[in-house]
Design an enzyme around this catalytic site. Sequence first.
Site, PDB file in Angstrom:
ATOM      1  N   GLU A 149      18.045 -26.492 -18.833  1.00 27.50           N
ATOM      2  CA  GLU A 149      16.519 -27.075 -19.849  1.00 27.50           C
ATOM      3  C   GLU A 149      16.807 -28.358 -19.108  1.00 27.50           C
ATOM      4  O   GLU A 149      15.587 -28.932 -18.369  1.00 27.50           O
ATOM      5  CB  GLU A 149      17.177 -27.483 -20.985  1.00 27.50           C
ATOM      6  CG  GLU A 149      16.933 -26.170 -22.027  1.00 27.50           C
ATOM      7  CD  GLU A 149      16.036 -25.368 -21.873  1.00 27.50           C
ATOM      8  OE1 GLU A 149      14.863 -26.445 -21.803  1.00 27.50           O
ATOM      9  OE2 GLU A 149      15.492 -24.239 -22.475  1.00 27.50           O
ATOM     10  N   SER A 177      24.638 -22.573 -19.069  1.00 27.75           N
ATOM     11  CA  SER A 177      23.606 -22.080 -18.663  1.00 27.75           C
ATOM     12  C   SER A 177      22.811 -23.042 -19.152  1.00 27.75           C
ATOM     13  O   SER A 177      22.024 -23.092 -18.273  1.00 27.75           O
ATOM     14  CB  SER A 177      23.757 -20.549 -19.068  1.00 27.75           C
ATOM     15  OG  SER A 177      23.714 -20.399 -20.424  1.00 27.75           O
ATOM     16  N   ASP A 178      22.648 -22.805 -20.708  1.00 26.80           N
ATOM     17  CA  ASP A 178      21.217 -23.487 -21.391  1.00 26.80           C
ATOM     18  C   ASP A 178      21.411 -24.528 -20.972  1.00 26.80           C
ATOM     19  O   ASP A 178      20.295 -25.428 -21.137  1.00 26.80           O
ATOM     20  CB  ASP A 178      21.063 -23.220 -22.830  1.00 26.80           C
ATOM     21  CG  ASP A 178      21.843 -23.506 -23.428  1.00 26.80           C
ATOM     22  OD1 ASP A 178      22.960 -24.327 -22.894  1.00 26.80           O
ATOM     23  OD2 ASP A 178      22.316 -23.448 -24.628  1.00 26.80           O
ATOM     24  N   CYS A 179      21.974 -26.034 -20.593  1.00 31.11           N
ATOM     25  CA  CYS A 179      22.092 -26.800 -20.793  1.00 31.11           C
ATOM     26  C   CYS A 179      21.557 -27.283 -19.320  1.00 31.11           C
ATOM     27  O   CYS A 179      20.711 -27.828 -18.702  1.00 31.11           O
ATOM     28  CB  CYS A 179      23.162 -27.776 -20.914  1.00 31.11           C
ATOM     29  SG  CYS A 179      23.779 -28.005 -22.948  1.00 31.11           S
TER      30      CYS A 179
END
Length: 769
Positions: free
Chosen positions: A490, A485-487
């Site tokens: 971003e 999710s964070d990859c």
Amino acid sequence: MWKLKIANGNKEEPYLFSTNNFLGRQTWEFDPDAGTVEELAAVEEARRKFYDDRFRVKASSDLIWRMQFLKEKKFEQVIPPAKVEDANNITSEIATNALRKGVNFLSALQASDGHWPAENAGPLFFLPPLVFCLYVTGHLHEIFTQDHRREVLRYIYCHQNEDGGWGLHIEGNSTMFCTTLNYICMRILGEGPNGGPGNACKRARDWILDHGGATYIPSWGKTWLSILGVFDWSGSNPMPPEFWILPSFLPIHPAKMWCYCRLVYMPMSYLYGKRFVGPISPLILQLREEIYLQPYAKINWNRARHLCAKEDAYCPHPQIQDVIWNCLYIFTEPFLACWPFNKLLREKALGVAMKHIHYEDENSRYITIGCVEKALCMLACWVEDPNGIHFKKHLLRISDYLWIAEDGMKMQSFGSQLWDSGFALQALVASNLVNEIPDVLRRGYDFLKNSQVRENPSGDFTNMYRHISKGSWTFSDRDHGWQASDCTAESFKCCLLLSMIPPDIVGPKMDPEQLYEAVTILLSLQSKNGGVTAWEPARGQEWLELLNPTEVFADIVVEHEYNECTSSAIQALILFKQLYPNHRTEEINTSIKKAVQYIESIQMLDGSWYGSWGVCFTYSTWFGLGGLAAAGKTYNNCLAMRKGVHFLLTTQKDNGGWGESYLSCPKKRYIPSEGERSNLVQTSWAMMGLLHAGQAERDPSPLHRAAKLLINSQLENGDFPQQEITGAFMKNCLLHYAAYRNIFPVWALAEYRRRVPLPYEKPSTERRS
């Protein structure tokens, strides 16, 4: 001389394949004829300096490939250095020159395919299992040449602690787990019982014996020692492969586990179910006599199951777990080992486990989800068929994990190519120097566009316990295949920012449909409580953490929500909503509202947020404030913002920086670094957190002091010095992101220059006084 190869793959090799022509792949090759006398001398000097200073700075500066890239690009920094004497007199010119130096240097580190290579390692249990696997399968000398083995040993020597042991990670105190693994690794690689510089082997063996012997190794170590034949499988708690044929309605079904836990115990259970043991060589017999206090034949293996050195026992087993293990050990395992149940259940379970292993291997192009799983899955494939194509495919992806620096060869987590590149590009965009680096931005944008995952896992992926991945970005490269999710957030945010720059500078925009798919991924990973998970939806119940079998890690059984992931998702979705206001508007608004409430709800009493992926409260507070600010929260209208600002201002050091000990992660409370030691990466996070919260409008003096530290710490070529490592995972382990020291100071200076009013003229003598 070692050389870093980019996007390197042999198209003629039938067992090596890629979804996007190996974009982002980074592999090392040794060329005995490469390098001038001066270049070889520079490499040796870097190695010597690291070894001499190894107890002060534990992380490498990642110099080998940087030397290569800077020479190939004929990089020369032309901006003269400048020092700031008075923090309140930083001018726009001084800030811009420091920023431009950093931008020039960071741009020179970009690879030809658009990504930023960098080391992503640090845990000291990553590499030995790979060596063990190759030793057991008879492929050690085929895959690891003499030059490989020399660099692996260099890495082990460089990170041996002064007491003779090795920590869980390169900055940690010695543990039985990593000391035993690295001792055996040295012996397999050719060192004698008393070999290695500074009596490395003897000192390691003394540490093991002084702390009770290898029966006190944690469970993962027991597994690998059993595979080698220097431990007995009866000394391990059961890992029954029948777990994989349990009914799906049970709360302990593997579909409900965190993906990393699931994929570690999948091959472990296969190897346990087979009771596989490698060839018993003379070396194995010697090791049996070297690492225990009592004769090997007299060890009480049943008692050994519950032993764990106090240095390793971060997450001791609760009593209920030991009761479960004892029941499985005493009753279930003997039952399953007898006919007809060994035919009816065990063989079926082994087949199902192997089916899942092959599925995961194929869908990651045999990279697997991570380095721990890589060695286990590769060994399981060899045990199934030593001459099979699955094992051959595994061998060709080993090089994806290996990394060379001045401290030797190490095994990476699985590479941070996309993660680092997304941050690097955001830092460069924030610099407002885009007209000076159009080729850098274009290459980076192309890398992101071509690295988005374009398909879900193959076949009926839900029955293989997998989630959708189409539209996501991974941590490393597209071939890896695992959504995060964070990859995703971003890289998604980065693509949106780049789409706002004229196409004649950065190239054509992404297809909107691909952006919509990224939205789908982010929305799918939000839980009912508003938080966003990392890899898959949270399916398991929190009480399952009571069954955590690892001893050394915490919160690893089921998926959890994270502040950092939630903040990244908020920022990406809000920017998307601004550019595409008519797509799933109501769903996105609801998602953002719930995510903001989640971030506010998990704030600590001191105003900080706990960081799961970085050290620690400083890292996560940057995310917390960034997410709230993106959602329209301000210092004036939001108590959480005021509390977060208070935390950062009260932890700033006298020299203007921030410095937080990695011990904050395992202890789950803020612990400052010793004395006035500041960390430039953490200082950058804190600066950006304060800027998100409007500190420039209230009182910019803390920002000026922090900027002074960054500017005065910058090296002449635009680089920044390597300090303590700042990545973290599983509460108790650290990860070295070597690119962070360049990305975040540049980003912080960019935001400082952009948001803080600075005078354009140098202050006169009268103004200084």
